[in-house]
Design a protein around this motif. Structure first.
Motif, PDB file in Angstrom:
ATOM      1  N   GLU A 194       1.373  -4.611 -21.403  1.00 55.00           N
ATOM      2  CA  GLU A 194       1.548  -4.466 -22.849  1.00 55.00           C
ATOM      3  C   GLU A 194       2.983  -4.054 -23.189  1.00 55.00           C
ATOM      4  N   ILE A 196       5.173  -7.071 -22.688  1.00 54.82           N
ATOM      5  CA  ILE A 196       5.001  -8.032 -23.782  1.00 54.82           C
ATOM      6  C   ILE A 196       5.812  -7.579 -24.996  1.00 54.82           C
ATOM      7  N   ASN A 229       8.832  -9.655 -26.567  1.00 54.81           N
ATOM      8  CA  ASN A 229       8.649 -10.148 -27.927  1.00 54.81           C
ATOM      9  C   ASN A 229       9.728  -9.642 -28.874  1.00 54.81           C
ATOM     10  N   ARG A 258      -0.188 -19.967 -17.871  1.00 50.27           N
ATOM     11  CA  ARG A 258      -0.925 -19.360 -18.979  1.00 50.27           C
ATOM     12  C   ARG A 258      -2.279 -20.033 -19.170  1.00 50.27           C
ATOM     13  N   ARG A 303      -5.998 -18.382 -18.732  1.00 57.02           N
ATOM     14  CA  ARG A 303      -7.082 -18.407 -19.725  1.00 57.02           C
ATOM     15  C   ARG A 303      -8.383 -18.895 -19.085  1.00 57.02           C
ATOM     16  N   ASN A 307      -6.561 -10.857 -19.802  1.00 55.62           N
ATOM     17  CA  ASN A 307      -6.307 -11.200 -21.202  1.00 55.62           C
ATOM     18  C   ASN A 307      -4.847 -10.921 -21.561  1.00 55.62           C
ATOM     19  N   ARG A 308      -4.330  -9.759 -21.200  1.00 58.33           N
ATOM     20  CA  ARG A 308      -2.931  -9.427 -21.482  1.00 58.33           C
ATOM     21  C   ARG A 308      -1.976 -10.330 -20.710  1.00 58.33           C
ATOM     22  N   SER A 361      -2.229 -13.471 -19.935  1.00 58.58           N
ATOM     23  CA  SER A 361      -1.979 -14.755 -20.602  1.00 58.58           C
ATOM     24  C   SER A 361      -1.015 -14.570 -21.776  1.00 58.58           C
ATOM     25  N   ASP A 362      -1.128 -13.449 -22.484  1.00 55.82           N
ATOM     26  CA  ASP A 362      -0.167 -13.156 -23.559  1.00 55.82           C
ATOM     27  C   ASP A 362       1.242 -12.968 -22.995  1.00 55.82           C
ATOM     28  N   TYR A 363       1.331 -12.251 -21.870  1.00 54.45           N
ATOM     29  CA  TYR A 363       2.629 -12.041 -21.237  1.00 54.45           C
ATOM     30  C   TYR A 363       3.252 -13.384 -20.844  1.00 54.45           C
ATOM     31  N   PHE A 394       2.813 -16.234 -22.146  1.00 52.78           N
ATOM     32  CA  PHE A 394       3.256 -16.943 -23.348  1.00 52.78           C
ATOM     33  C   PHE A 394       4.641 -16.468 -23.778  1.00 52.78           C
TER      34      PHE A 394
END
Length: 195
Positions: free
Chosen positions: A105, A108, A112, A137, A141, A165-166, A168-170, A172
């Motif tokens: 987190e 990310i 970001n 990614r 998922r 879950n995190r 896949s966000d990372y 991205f």
């Protein structure tokens, strides 16, 4: 430490494989599919790292994540023992922990902060590194879907579900960084070919 003296054992010729606790399961079992997809994701990151030479910080983060994916695989390969089971002689099972989720987190958020806000969805592509990270990614998922399906049938650690879950966000935001901090992202143009 793991010692692999023999690569083939013939024990899986019947379509089964061994879990970390010695239990045999079908190779089509949800648990086996989940940690198999995590292994596939790890291979995708290994491929991505071949293009990460100009991004040493990102390469180091991906290397750490590869190691954590082995932790996740070990977590998934070790079902929770029944409450009445005798204590294990192997020691405590390796599990994904909240600190690993929190680190993702924070990373990310840091990534970001360098990116401009999105005004459209992004098509996977751009630089080779970004394309590989987008592929990773999507595999991430799929791993998440398989882990959630497994968790609907038998216990899975909550931190493991949050971690994937995190991740896949990372992946991205890391792909956007690999596209010159998002300036080389390929944006989706809705309905562009309809006329």
């Amino acid at each position: 430490m793991v010692a692999l003296n023999r690569i083939y054992t013939r024990t899986g010729d019947d379509g089964s494989t061994g879990l970390a606790n010695g239990e045999r399961r079908s190779k089509a079992d949800l648990r086996v599919a989940a940690f198999g997809t995590v292994d596939e994701l790890n291979a995708c990151l290994g491929l991505a790292r071949l293009s990460a030479g100009a991004e040493p910080d990102l390469d180091a983060a991906l290397g750490r994540i590869q190691n954590e994916l082995f932790d996740l695989g070990a977590d998934l390969a070790t079902p929770e023992p029944p409450e009445d089971a005798p204590p294990s002689r192997r020691g405590p099972a390796l599990r994904i922990v909240d600190a690993q989720v929190a680190r993702l987190e924070a990373e990310i958020d840091a990534c970001n902060s360098r990116l401009s806000p999105l005004r459209s969805f992004i098509l996977p592509g751009g630089s080779p590194l970004a394309a590989h990270l987008h592929l990773a990614r999507t595999v991430c998922r799929r791993a998440e879907r398989e882990i959630v399906a497994l968790a609907e049938r038998e216990p899975v650690g909550e931190a493991a579900v949050r971690y994937v879950n995190r991740l896949s966000d990372y992946l991205f935001v890391a792909a956007r960084l690999a596209n010159a901090d998002g300036t080389r992202d390929i944006l989706w143009i809705p309905g562009a070919t309809r006329t």
